[in-house]
Enzyme design. Structure first.
Site, PDB file in Angstrom:
ATOM      1  N   LYS A  41      42.066  30.364  36.168  1.00  0.00           N
ATOM      2  CA  LYS A  41      41.722  31.768  36.014  1.00  0.00           C
ATOM      3  C   LYS A  41      40.767  31.909  34.832  1.00  0.00           C
ATOM      4  CE  LYS A  41      44.068  34.602  33.407  1.00  0.00           C
ATOM      5  NZ  LYS A  41      44.146  34.438  31.942  1.00  0.00           N
ATOM      6  N   HIS A  69      48.737  37.076  36.430  1.00  0.00           N
ATOM      7  CA  HIS A  69      50.123  36.677  36.161  1.00  0.00           C
ATOM      8  C   HIS A  69      51.149  37.743  36.561  1.00  0.00           C
ATOM      9  CE1 HIS A  69      48.124  33.540  34.111  1.00  0.00           C
ATOM     10  NE2 HIS A  69      47.991  34.100  32.938  1.00  0.00           N
TER      11      HIS A  69
HETATM   12  C1  BG6 Z   1      46.698  33.277  29.580  1.00  0.00           C
HETATM   13  C2  BG6 Z   1      45.947  34.383  28.903  1.00  0.00           C
HETATM   14  O1  BG6 Z   1      46.377  33.211  30.941  1.00  0.00           O
HETATM   15  O2  BG6 Z   1      48.090  33.505  29.429  1.00  0.00           O
HETATM   16  C3  BG6 Z   1      46.326  34.473  27.435  1.00  0.00           C
HETATM   17  O3  BG6 Z   1      44.551  34.162  29.032  1.00  0.00           O
HETATM   18  C4  BG6 Z   1      47.818  34.610  27.284  1.00  0.00           C
HETATM   19  O4  BG6 Z   1      45.657  35.565  26.794  1.00  0.00           O
HETATM   20  C5  BG6 Z   1      48.521  33.530  28.082  1.00  0.00           C
HETATM   21  O5  BG6 Z   1      48.127  34.483  25.903  1.00  0.00           O
HETATM   22  C6  BG6 Z   1      50.007  33.762  28.100  1.00  0.00           C
HETATM   23  O6  BG6 Z   1      50.647  32.661  28.680  1.00  0.00           O
HETATM   24  P1  BG6 Z   1      52.122  32.287  28.270  1.00  0.00           P
HETATM   25  O7  BG6 Z   1      52.464  31.134  29.164  1.00  0.00           O
HETATM   26  O8  BG6 Z   1      52.104  31.948  26.805  1.00  0.00           O
HETATM   27  O9  BG6 Z   1      52.939  33.504  28.540  1.00  0.00           O
END
Ligand code: BG6
Length: 510
Positions: free
Chosen positions: A166, A258
């Protein structure tokens, strides 16, 4: 479809990875250093990778194989999550790591890569199976896939797959154009669009919880569920990614991918089989069933926020506009909250509230399923307190940092009279299983190498997610927000509270 694939294990107990090469574009970048190499090393450490395995890294920096190995060794040591670094296992693994320097725009890179793939393939006996991993800046994706196609690298004796990170496009239009470019070079079933949230153990467990048990699914609908809150709050700011983040913003960075995938997992219909097509079809159907807002509906159902400076714990924390690489008048959303409705029989009228933000008071990702209160207040006259009735059953699926599930219900307080109090029944991963959970990247890399796309997104899902956020992006693009509108370290702008209050709801903060 998977019956012909000897490496596919429908029971999901073990993945068997065939001999292969993983060719990483952007191999000296943040993602490769923080996530990909540590995950591959960890898989090697657990002996989940076959002897015929190699990694070929590419980036612009001039480096020898040994330089690259040593840079990756440092990165793996630094970023391995909760597992030990074993020098001798690393040395074995590092023998299969190679490097090709070159700019992805330069045509000379691809013949060189081709001959390196052939040499390394012979040396490591990888059976001509190659996974390309796009871990470059997104603006380079199309150039890389075009050139891979032109140089016939996207076809071979063995399989060729490609993982696309992404953001998948910047909006609905660019996502479709990127997709056309990739589909020109690779067949759709060899394209793996990664959303690392789908690889998280706790997100996968939603499927086990809902469809492996008999008692929850009958309650999982508009008759019993009052509303759902999905929160992804981070305490960090933009951590040196100001330039990228300024263009993206919270709704593109977290909600379009997400959180909508998490919502789809929570709300989809039960698939008829735990197979890639069936599971992805149900996720896609759910995403398509989300009501697409008209421009007139956006203001009431979407809130944008941006953090300003604050003093937290005796320290001055900069506002977003003071972060490195960010313009002093950047209009970027670092917080976004939306109310979504699903237009189907199961969910009609049940609000799904999604929110995400940087610089929130605590790091927490969870899903809260708020059930309706009991229809008749049997104890209302004796408990003398309306309070507990305002806290009906709540099921919380904790994605991170705590991993588990809790169910809140009312219980009689010991003593005379019928006074009720909310209590909670908890399941905690650590306490129940003890074992370390694989990281999302370990799971997803193993899946793509074994040819299992169940936990990857598909083009129709990407399109449907863009369709949901596009009207919001369009309206926001024409707005001048009064940013910053929440101080760093707080739960976001007041407008987000107002959005829920209009439905008689409020955000959970504990
Ligand atoms: C990423 C984003 O896809 O996911 C980030 O670009 C974010 O900005 C991150 O901090 C969060 O992932 P996780 O696994 O730490 O919740």
């Amino acid at each position: 479809m998977n019956e012909d694939n000897p490496f596919y294990d429908p029971l999901r107990f073990e993945r068997r990875v065939p001999p292969c090469i993983v060719a990483i574009f952007g191999a000296n970048g943040d993602l490769a250093r923080r996530k990909l190499l540590p995950a591959l090393y960890r898989l090697a450490f657990e002996r989940r990778l076959p002897p015929g395995f190699a990694v070929i890294g590419n980036s612009r920096s001039r480096m020898s194989d040994d330089d690259f190995r040593s840079t990756m060794r440092d990165a793996v040591k630094e970023f391995l999550e909760d597992s030990p670094f074993d020098e001798s296992r690393w040395d074995d693994f590092a023998q299969g790591i190679f490097y090709v320097a070159g700019d992805v725009h330069e045509p000379e890179l691809y013949p060189e890569l081709k001959s390196r793939l052939a040499d390394v393939g012979r040396q490591r006996q990888t059976g001509d199976n190659v996974l390309f991993y796009l871990s470059t800046a997104p603006s380079l994706y199309e150039a890389v896939v075009d050139r891979l196609g032109e140089a016939s690298l996207s076809r071979g004796e063995g399989w060729r797959r490609i993982v696309v990170e992404k953001p998948f496009g910047h909006d609905a239009h660019s996502a479709r154009s990127l997709s056309r470019g990739i589909q020109h070079a690779f067949p759709e079933d060899e394209i793996y669009r990664i959303d690392h949230y789908l690889g998280k153990e706790t997100v996968q467990n939603i499927l086990a919880f809902r469809f492996g048990n008999g008692i929850f699914e009958p309650l999982w609908n508009r008759r019993y569920v009052n509303h759902v809150q999905i929160t992804a709050a981070e305490t960090i700011g933009v951590e040196g990614r100001g330039a990228y983040y300024q263009e993206a913003g919270a709704i593109r960075d977290m909600i379009q991918n997400h959180l909508l995938q998490v919502m789809a997992t929570v709300a989809m219909e039960p698939p008829s089989a735990f197979e890639p097509i069936e599971v992805r079809d149900e996720r896609a159907k759910l995403l398509r069933a989300i009501h697409v807002m008209t421009p007139a509906e956006v203001d009431a159902n979407a809130v944008a926020g941006q953090y300003g400076p604050a003093r937290i714990g005796g320290e001055d924390v900069p506002g977003f506009r003071q972060e490195p690489g960010v313009a002093p008048d950047a209009p970027t959303d670092t917080y976004a909250a939306v109310t979504l409705l699903v237009e189907n029989w199961r969910w009609a009228g049940v609000p799904f509230y999604l929110r995400t933000g940087k610089r929130m008071p605590k790091r927490v990702t969870d899903i809260a399923i708020q059930f309706n209160a009991a229809p008749h207040r049997l104890f209302a006259s004796t408990d003398g307190d309306a309070g507990p009735w305002l806290r009906p059953n709540l099921l919380i699926v904790r994605i991170q940092p705590e991993e588990g599930i809790s169910l809140r219900f009312l219980s009689k307080q010991p003593g005379s009279g019928m006074k009720l109090r909310p209590v909670s029944m908890d399941f905690n991963y650590g306490a129940s299983f003890g074992a370390r959970s694989p990281t999302a990247y370990e799971t997803l890399l193993l899946d793509v190498l074994a040819g299992d796309s169940t936990l990857y997104t598909r083009q129709d899902m990407v399109d449907a997610s863009w369709a949901v956020v596009q009207p919001i992006l369009d309206v926001w693009a024409s707005r001048k927000f009064d940013f910053p509108n929440y101080p760093a370290g707080s739960w976001g702008p007041k407008a987000a509270d107002d959005m829920l209050a209009r439905n008689g709801h409020s955000w959970r903060t504990s």
